[in-house]
Design a protein around this motif. Structure first.
Motif: not given
Ligand SMILES: [Zn+2]
Ligand SMILES: [Zn+2]
Length: 351
Positions: A73-81, A87-91
Motif C-alpha cells: 500500500s502507499c504507506q503514507k496516506c491517512e489510512y495507512c498512517e 482502506y489505503c487512499q493512495g493513488e
Molecule cells: Zn495509503
C-alpha cells in the motif's frame, strides 16, 4: 534460487500452507471480470522465512510467517498512517496479494498457491508459536474480516452479537465474539446445525426461516455480523436490532431487496460495511486466536485436488463449513516428480 532476489526490506519464505478462499474461485474464473492472467490465487499464505533483505528487523530466517489479503500500500496516506492499509487512499490503493496489478511497476501480483513468496516486511505477519501454521491462513482472511468490525464498532463485553450465515466467516465470528466477551446468537437456516453451533460457543441458535423464532429474537442484538454471501431480505434482520445497533455487511456485495428505513430512523440503527482489516489488527487477531484457542475448521488437501475443491465451492456442494488448506509440500512433491519425468524423457535423446 529465491534468496538472491530478496530486496531491501523484503522477506522471502517457503510456503508450507495456503488456505482456499471462495474469492480464489471467483478470481481464477474471472467472475468479477477483472482477472489478469496468468492468475495465481491464494491470500491465506503461511510459511517459513528463508531469507531477509537489508534492514528487515521484524522476523528472522526460520520464523513462521504469513501473508494475508494485501501485499502493499502507499504507506503514507491517512489510512495507512492509521494502520488501516486495507482502506489505503493512495493513488493505487492497497495492492492485493494476487491479481493486484499495481506494484511493482504495474506488473501483476501472484498469490500463495506456490512454493515460495517474497513480500515487503510491513505486510508480513508473525504466526505465534502457540498457533499451528495450518490454522493461520484462514484467520488472516475470514478471521480478520469479522474481527475488524467488532473492534471498529466497539463490541463490548456483555453485549449481544448476532452472526448471520454460518460458513467460513460465520464460524469464526461466533468464536471471536465469545472471546471478546459478547453473548452470541447464531442465525442459520439449517436446524441440523444447532448442536454444532452451540458446541462452537454460540449461546443461542435461531433458525432464520422460522418466523416465530425470529420474532422472539426481535430487539435483542447490539451488533449483527451479516456474512450471508447472496442477496437476501434485510428487514427480518433489522427487526433483530436494539436501538443504536450496527448491522455489519461482510458477505453480500451484490444487492439488497428494498427495505423501509423506518426502523433505522426509529432505532438510530446503522447498516455498515467492512473490508478485511489492517495489518496491525490482523496481527492482533492471530495473537488472540493463539491465546484463546480459537481455530478455524480446516481440511488439508493435496494440490492435485484443487480443481475438485474449486468445483464444489462454485457449486455450493462443499460439505460442512471448513476451510480447505493446501499442504504445499504436495506441490513441491509434484514438481519433483515432474522434473524427474522430464529427465527421463531426455535420456533417450542423450543416448
Ligand atoms: Zn495509503
Ligand atoms: Zn479470502
Amino acid at each position: 534460487m529465491i534468496e538472491k532476489k530478496v530486496g531491501k526490506g523484503e522477506v522471502a519464505f517457503k510456503v508450507t500452507h495456503c488456505g482456499v478462499c471462495h474469492s480464489d474461485v471467483h478470481q481464477a474464473r474471472n467472475d468479477w471480470g477483472n482477472t489478469n492472467y496468468p492468475c495465481v490465487p491464494g491470500h491465506e499464505v503461511v510459511g517459513t522465512v528463508t531469507a531477509i533483505g537489508e534492514g528487515v528487523s521484524k522476523v528472522k530466517v526460520g520464523d513462521i510467517v504469513g501473508v494475508g489479503c494485501m501485499i502493499d500500500s502507499c504507506q503514507k496516506c491517512e489510512y495507512c498512517e492509521a494502520d488501516e492499509e486495507n482502506y489505503c487512499q493512495g493513488e493505487k490503493g492497497a495492492t492485493m496479494t494476487y491479481n493486484g496489478p499495481m506494484i511493482p511497476n504495474g506488473t501483476n501480483t501472484y498469490g500463495g498457491y506456490t512454493t515460495d513468496l517474497i513480500a515487503r516486511e510491513e505486510f508480513i505477519l508473525k504466526v505465534p508459536g502457540k498457533l499451528e501454521p495450518e490454522y493461520a491462513g484462514p484467520i488472516m482472511c475470514a478471521g480478520i474480516t469479522v474481527y475488524s468490525p467488532m473492534r471498529h464498532w466497539d463490541l463490548k463485553e456483555g453485549q449481544t452479537l448476532g452472526v448471520a450465515g454460518i460458513g467460513g466467516l460465520g464460524h469464526m465470528a461466533i468464536q471471536i465474539g465469545k472471546a471478546l466477551g459478547a453473548k452470541v446468537t447464531a442465525f442459520t437456516r439449517d436446524a441440523d446445525k444447532e448442536e454444532e453451533l452451540l458446541e462452537m460457543g454460540a449461546d443461542k441458535v435461531v433458525i432464520s426461516k422460522d418466523d416465530g423464532q425470529m420474532k422472539q429474537a426481535a430487539g435483542s442484538l447490539d451488533m449483527l455480523i451479516n456474512t450471508i454471501p447472496v442477496p437476501h431480505d434485510l428487514e427480518p434482520y433489522i427487526n433483530l436490532m436494539k436501538p443504536d445497533g450496527n448491522i455489519v455487511i461482510v458477505g453480500n456485495l451484490v444487492k439488497f431487496p428494498e427495505f423501509s428505513p423506518a426502523s433505522l430512523v426509529f432505532k438510530r440503527l446503522s447498516i455498515v460495511g467492512s473490508l478485511i482489516g489492517g495489518i496491525k489488527q490482523t496481527q492482533e487477531i492471530l495473537d488472540l486466536c493463539a491465546e484463546k484457542d480459537i481455530r478455524p475448521a480446516i481440511k488439508m488437501i493435496d494440490i492435485k485436488d484443487i480443481n475438485e475443491v474449486f468445483e464444489n465451492l462454485a457449486n455450493g456442494t462443499t460439505e460442512g463449513h471448513f476451510r480447505h488448506v493446501i499442504d504445499m509440500e504436495t506441490l513441491r512433491n509434484h514438481e519433483a516428480v515432474r522434473n524427474e519425468d522430464s529427465e527421463k524423457i531426455e535420456d533417450p535423446i542423450r543416448a
